[in-house]
Design a protein around this motif. Structure first.
Motif, PDB file in Angstrom:
ATOM      1  N   ALA A 166       0.853  -1.192   0.000  1.00 59.70           N
ATOM      2  CA  ALA A 166       0.000   0.000   0.000  1.00 59.70           C
ATOM      3  C   ALA A 166       0.889   1.243   0.000  1.00 59.70           C
ATOM      4  N   ARG A 167       0.705   2.097  -0.989  1.00 60.81           N
ATOM      5  CA  ARG A 167       1.534   3.282  -1.130  1.00 60.81           C
ATOM      6  C   ARG A 167       0.664   4.529  -1.243  1.00 60.81           C
ATOM      7  N   LEU A 178      -5.849   0.412   6.484  1.00 57.90           N
ATOM      8  CA  LEU A 178      -4.461   0.149   6.128  1.00 57.90           C
ATOM      9  C   LEU A 178      -3.612   1.384   6.378  1.00 57.90           C
ATOM     10  N   ALA A 179      -2.316   1.165   6.439  1.00 56.35           N
ATOM     11  CA  ALA A 179      -1.351   2.251   6.580  1.00 56.35           C
ATOM     12  C   ALA A 179      -0.356   2.177   5.438  1.00 56.35           C
ATOM     13  N   ASP A 180       0.304   3.290   5.203  1.00 53.92           N
ATOM     14  CA  ASP A 180       1.308   3.344   4.152  1.00 53.92           C
ATOM     15  C   ASP A 180       2.423   2.342   4.451  1.00 53.92           C
ATOM     16  N   GLY A 181       2.712   1.468   3.470  1.00 54.81           N
ATOM     17  CA  GLY A 181       3.750   0.457   3.643  1.00 54.81           C
ATOM     18  C   GLY A 181       3.242  -0.923   3.997  1.00 54.81           C
ATOM     19  N   ASP A 182       1.964  -1.078   4.331  1.00 54.64           N
ATOM     20  CA  ASP A 182       1.415  -2.401   4.630  1.00 54.64           C
ATOM     21  C   ASP A 182       1.457  -3.270   3.380  1.00 54.64           C
ATOM     22  N   GLN A 183       1.776  -4.548   3.591  1.00 56.77           N
ATOM     23  CA  GLN A 183       1.792  -5.497   2.487  1.00 56.77           C
ATOM     24  C   GLN A 183       0.484  -6.270   2.470  1.00 56.77           C
ATOM     25  N   VAL A 184      -0.115  -6.366   1.283  1.00 60.66           N
ATOM     26  CA  VAL A 184      -1.385  -7.058   1.122  1.00 60.66           C
ATOM     27  C   VAL A 184      -1.225  -8.129   0.057  1.00 60.66           C
TER      28      VAL A 184
END
Length: 522
Positions: A125-126, A398-404
């Motif tokens: 997530a960016r 979600l937050a910036d940098g979370d991997q999905v």
């Protein structure tokens, strides 16, 4: 004397045996009172597994990894627990360990090799600067602001019509009609007579002014001075490259001053009419960028800015129309073409984006599967916003940098359900939480299943059957133990009986509800 010694030895051996049995019973009673659930789980094992796995004391440790093991199980029958590794009595496979740290942590951990086999891909997530926009459809139309009319300024007759019919393509300067003007003959002859008689320049100037007043073109007057011959025909030409959108005369027709002979619609620029959904009507403003493409040639892009918003909403399509002009100097477009357009804002905005394929919509909630820092996977409820191409905005969750997980979500859900770790996506779990390891699947928690089988063993806690397939659970033929609701339940059940039985899934495993004889031979 010898007989007494033999009797004494026999008594000592019997006493030792009795003490050993008493110690075993006491230990068993202590284990049952200390951990009844674990004891019941051990009793739920099948005869083959029970005979191969005896209770052990102390911590169980996996020799390969050194991690503490709670129990071993068959992933296809996760509610049956075993206290030693070995071959599954249900499937042709080895039992798998369930580690203590796996059971206590949230989410599910899937082996990297299995992830590769499942084709799982991850995305991050960016937060990106993207233009506020939306997709829409549009149609091309003639640019009415560039339409030209061809009119007659004199009374005359059409002696030749070069344009045959409306919507005919025509180039700039191409003839449209030849007009015979008999009224032009007299002033031209008068001018020639004055010129031959040697009149002064003032008289000649007056004659030229009279011809201009009669709408004789300057080119005809110049040709008159050069050739000395009067001209009564004039050819009307197209002022623009385009099409003859209107043609109002025919050969031989009489025309009068001010009459429109034809209308020329140019093609060098076209209007693009964008159909904006009514729900977005308040967000559209003049100046927003438009990027359009034609389905016949997606590589060709046509860009512009909205010039004006047309008043009124169509009652049929419930859309608002916005208009802009696009360059068509190459004449690739014609009016009436359907275009796909992307309407963008004047200023970009910051958005948290993930691939659209990473989002799972269940109907009641929107979920993504997140990979934690320790590699575990768990579902998270999210709130999504607008789509931007192949990505979608995430407003919360979600937050910036979370991997999905971007692909293979349903395979992960199936793997996790087999392990009884990850809650089903249709459950009512809170965002970011995971179900306990012993939680049954929602769809099978209260459902009853039926089959037939042969009784192999009966104990106070369960009955073991060699049963037929259970299609509702995807089971084939197998030998398996089912728990009894109470020790006194089903008193008539005997090993060797062929019965029809029903069961349901509970927190402690599969429990019998009915056992009915079928009259089969023992």
């Amino acid at each position: 004397m010898q007989k007494k010694q033999l009797a004494r030895a026999a008594f000592i051996a019997f006493a030792a045996t009795a003490l050993t049995g008493a110690g075993y019973l006491a230990g068993t009673r202590h284990a049952t009172s200390a951990d009844p659930a674990s004891f019941a789980t051990t009793l739920a094992a099948t005869p083959a597994a029970t005979s191969a796995t005896t209770p052990t004391t102390g911590d169980k440790t996996d020799p390969k990894t050194g991690r503490k093991v709670l129990y071993w199980h068959d992933p296809m029958v996760p509610n049956q627990h075993f206290d030693k590794p070995g071959k599954s009595p249900f499937m042709d496979m080895q039992l798998e360990p369930v580690f203590a740290d796996d059971a206590s942590a949230s989410g599910v951990k899937i082996d990297s090799g299995l992830q590769q086999n499942l084709g799982i891909r991850y995305a991050t997530a960016r937060r990106q600067e993207v233009a506020e926009g939306f997709d829409a459809v549009a149609t091309t139309r003639f640019d009415e602001s560039r339409a030209d009319v061809v009119q007659s300024r004199v009374t005359g007759y059409i002696d030749r019509l070069y344009a045959d019919a409306p919507m005919q393509r025509i180039a700039k300067g191409a003839p449209i009609a030849s007009l015979f003007v008999p009224d032009w003959l007299a002033p031209q002859e008068e001018y020639l007579a004055l010129k031959r008689s040697g009149m002064d320049s003032s008289m000649l100037d007056a004659a030229r002014a009279r011809m201009r007043a009669m709408s004789i073109p300057d080119g005809v007057v110049a040709n008159l001075d050069r050739t000395g011959k009067a001209q009564t025909h004039v050819v009307l030409t197209s002022p623009e490259t385009g099409v003859v959108s209107e043609l109002n005369v025919r050969d031989g027709a009489m025309v009068t001053p001010g009459q429109t002979l034809a209308k020329i619609a140019g093609l060098s620029t076209l209007w693009l009419i964008v159909e904006i959904p009514e729900s977005l009507a308040l967000t559209v403003q003049p100046g927003m960028t438009v990027d359009a493409a034609f389905a016949g040639d997606p590589s060709e892009r046509f860009k512009g800015r909205i010039r004006e918003i047309l008043p009124g909403i169509s009652t049929g399509s419930r859309t608002l129309q916005a208009r802009l002009a696009i360059d068509n100097a190459a004449f690739k477009l014609t009016p009436g073409m359907l275009m796909r357009v992307r309407v963008g804002a004047q200023k970009p905005v910051s958005r948290l984006l993930v691939p659209s394929e990473a989002v799972i919509t269940t109907g009641k909630r929107t979920v993504v599967i997140v990979r934690n820092g320790d590699g575990r996977l768990q579902p998270v409820n999210v709130t999504v916003g607008k789509e931007t191409g192949a990505q979608i905005e995430v407003l919360s969750g979600l937050a910036d940098g979370d991997q999905v997980v971007a692909s293979g979500q349903f395979l992960i859900d199936s793997e996790a359900s087999l392990k009884s770790v990850l809650p089903r996506l249709a459950s009512s779990a809170n965002a970011g939480s995971s179900a306990p390891a012993s939680a049954p699947a929602t769809t099978g928690a209260s459902q009853t299943y039926e089959t037939t089988g042969r009784i192999e063993k009966v104990t106070a806690e369960d009955i073991t059957f060699s049963h037929q397939p259970v299609p509702a659970l995807g089971w084939g033929k197998m030998t398996m133990a089912f728990g009894k609701p109470s020790p006194a339940a089903f008193p008539d059940a005997r090993p060797g009986d062929v019965v029809h039985f029903a069961f349901r899934q509970t927190d402690s495993g599969y429990q019998l509800t009915t056992v009915e004889p079928m009259g089969g031979a023992k």
